[in-house]
Enzyme design. Structure first.
Site, mmCIF file in Angstrom:
data_model
loop_
_atom_site.group_PDB
_atom_site.id
_atom_site.type_symbol
_atom_site.label_atom_id
_atom_site.label_comp_id
_atom_site.label_asym_id
_atom_site.label_seq_id
_atom_site.Cartn_x
_atom_site.Cartn_y
_atom_site.Cartn_z
ATOM 1 N N ILE A 160 0.837 -1.208 0.000
ATOM 2 C CA ILE A 160 0.000 0.000 0.000
ATOM 3 C C ILE A 160 0.874 1.262 0.000
ATOM 4 O O ILE A 160 0.608 2.210 -0.746
ATOM 5 C CB ILE A 160 -0.989 -0.021 1.181
ATOM 6 C CG1 ILE A 160 -1.914 -1.248 1.060
ATOM 7 C CG2 ILE A 160 -1.821 1.260 1.224
ATOM 8 C CD1 ILE A 160 -2.805 -1.513 2.278
ATOM 9 N N ARG A 241 -3.765 1.476 11.126
ATOM 10 C CA ARG A 241 -4.573 1.061 12.273
ATOM 11 C C ARG A 241 -4.504 2.184 13.311
ATOM 12 O O ARG A 241 -3.431 2.768 13.513
ATOM 13 C CB ARG A 241 -4.050 -0.240 12.888
ATOM 14 C CG ARG A 241 -4.428 -1.505 12.121
ATOM 15 C CD ARG A 241 -5.918 -1.827 12.193
ATOM 16 N NE ARG A 241 -6.261 -3.073 11.531
ATOM 17 C CZ ARG A 241 -6.639 -3.185 10.248
ATOM 18 N NH1 ARG A 241 -6.720 -2.101 9.486
ATOM 19 N NH2 ARG A 241 -6.937 -4.367 9.738
ATOM 20 N N GLU A 270 -11.905 2.765 18.213
ATOM 21 C CA GLU A 270 -12.668 2.675 16.977
ATOM 22 C C GLU A 270 -13.928 1.862 17.241
ATOM 23 O O GLU A 270 -13.797 0.745 17.741
ATOM 24 C CB GLU A 270 -11.796 2.012 15.904
ATOM 25 C CG GLU A 270 -12.385 2.134 14.525
ATOM 26 C CD GLU A 270 -11.413 1.663 13.455
ATOM 27 O OE1 GLU A 270 -10.267 2.134 13.429
ATOM 28 O OE2 GLU A 270 -11.809 0.803 12.658
ATOM 29 N N HIS A 289 -13.279 4.167 8.722
ATOM 30 C CA HIS A 289 -12.550 2.956 8.301
ATOM 31 C C HIS A 289 -13.092 2.411 6.973
ATOM 32 O O HIS A 289 -13.586 1.274 6.909
ATOM 33 C CB HIS A 289 -12.600 1.882 9.402
ATOM 34 C CG HIS A 289 -11.451 0.915 9.336
ATOM 35 N ND1 HIS A 289 -10.896 0.310 10.426
ATOM 36 C CD2 HIS A 289 -10.743 0.448 8.266
ATOM 37 C CE1 HIS A 289 -9.919 -0.499 10.048
ATOM 38 N NE2 HIS A 289 -9.802 -0.425 8.732
#
Ligand code: GLV
Length: 328
Positions: A160, A241, A270, A289
């Site tokens: 990524i 994260r 979260e 998210h």
């Protein structure tokens, strides 16, 4: 009675995966939008041959004990697997699957969208218009830094991180990266990316974007001291994260102007409660998210998670195991 494998799927996922699971298994699918409460989850997995979990489901010794010794596979519908105690699964020779590769480009798209939105104050501008505050064109209104030509610091230079670098090259950004391992020179040349120790990257970058896994090494990686070492004009983007960043320290850094802005796809905790202090800050952009949330990518993730689940219950090697050591 049926001799089809029994599986539990912890949420409704796209049909691209569910159809094959229903065809091959005796499947219970959790129907709600919210994850199964822990007690429900533990009840549902009892006696299952396979489970398809989401990043909101904790898979640990308690989970594995309740599932029982017949459990043959944990297929996680995500590339990240910090919700799974992989060592506990490996001790029991249970393969764990994830969904690498298929969400790389989609996640990089959102990281870049957050970068652009934070720099050019897109969410603030939208709030300004909706609040009826837009009276005229303003020469000093909502000024931000340029994205083109800025220095981008990529922390975590895996699939990524590299996909973000490709996008940044199109914007003429100067690209720095940090990872535990240096990329080989050919890749550095191809992506126009230069290695920096983390502290140097943080001090030089106009935008820092995080692409590391969550592990004991990366928990709290961006702490108060590291936020202080960033430029006061810097923007922090997190699509990795939430716990990679110390939330309290980030709040203070944004509030006190130690950095200019943050754009977060992931948070700690979260979900972030609506009255969380971060959400009172205009220079903090938060989305729920959604980095991999394109229709096509979620379909591909579902197909991949189903393929891992089905291979596991049939005793075949998972297409994408995270603990291949279970195969000796
Ligand atoms: C989402 O965060 C994932 O890990 O796939």
């Amino acid at each position: 009675m049926t001799d089809r494998p029994r599986v539990f799927v912890a949420r409704v996922i796209p049909e691209d995966g569910l159809a094959a699971i229903r065809a091959g298994c005796d499947a219970e699918i959790w129907p709600d939008e919210l994850p199964p409460p822990r007690a429900e989850l533990l009840r549902a997995i009892e006696g299952c041959d396979g489970v398809l979990t989401l990043l909101t489901d904790r898979v640990d010794d308690e989970f594995l004990d309740r599932a029982g010794p017949q459990l043959k596979v944990v297929s996680n519908f995500a590339v990240g697997f910090d919700n799974v105690d992989v060592a506990a699964c490996t001790r029991r020779a249970i393969p764990v699957g994830n969904t690498p590769g298929v969400l790389t480009e989609t996640t990089a798209d959102l990281a870049f969208a957050l970068l652009m939105a934070a720099a050019r104050r897109v969410a603030e501008g939208d709030r300004y218009v909706r609040a009826g505050r837009w009276r005229t064109w303003g020469p000093m209104l909502l000024l931000g830094p340029d994205v083109h030509g800025a220095t981008l610091g990529i922390v975590g230079f895996g699939r990524i991180g590299q996909a973000v670098a490709r996008r940044a090259a199109g914007f003429g950004m100067h690209i720095l990266y940090h990872d535990l391992q240096r990329a080989d020179e050919a890749l550095e040349r191809e992506l126009g990316a230069t290695y920096r120790p983390l502290e140097d990257l943080l001090g030089e970058a106009d935008v820092v974007t995080l692409h590391v896994n969550l592990s004991e090494e990366t928990r709290g990686l961006i702490d108060a001291a590291r936020l202080r070492s960033m430029k006061p004009t810097a923007i922090l983007v997190n699509t990795a994260r939430g716990p990679v960043v110390d939330t309290g320290a980030l709040h203070e850094a944004l509030r006190d102007g130690l950095i200019a802005a943050a754009a977060l796809d992931v948070t700690d905790p979260e979900p972030l409660p609506a009255d969380h202090p971060l959400l009172a800050l205009d220079n903090c952009l938060v989305v729920p998210h959604i980095a991999s949330a394109s229709r096509a990518t979620r379909g591909r993730m579902a197909a991949m998670a189903a393929a891992n689940l089905l291979a596991g219950v049939r005793g075949e090697r998972l297409p994408t195991p995270v603990n291949p050591e279970v195969y000796g």
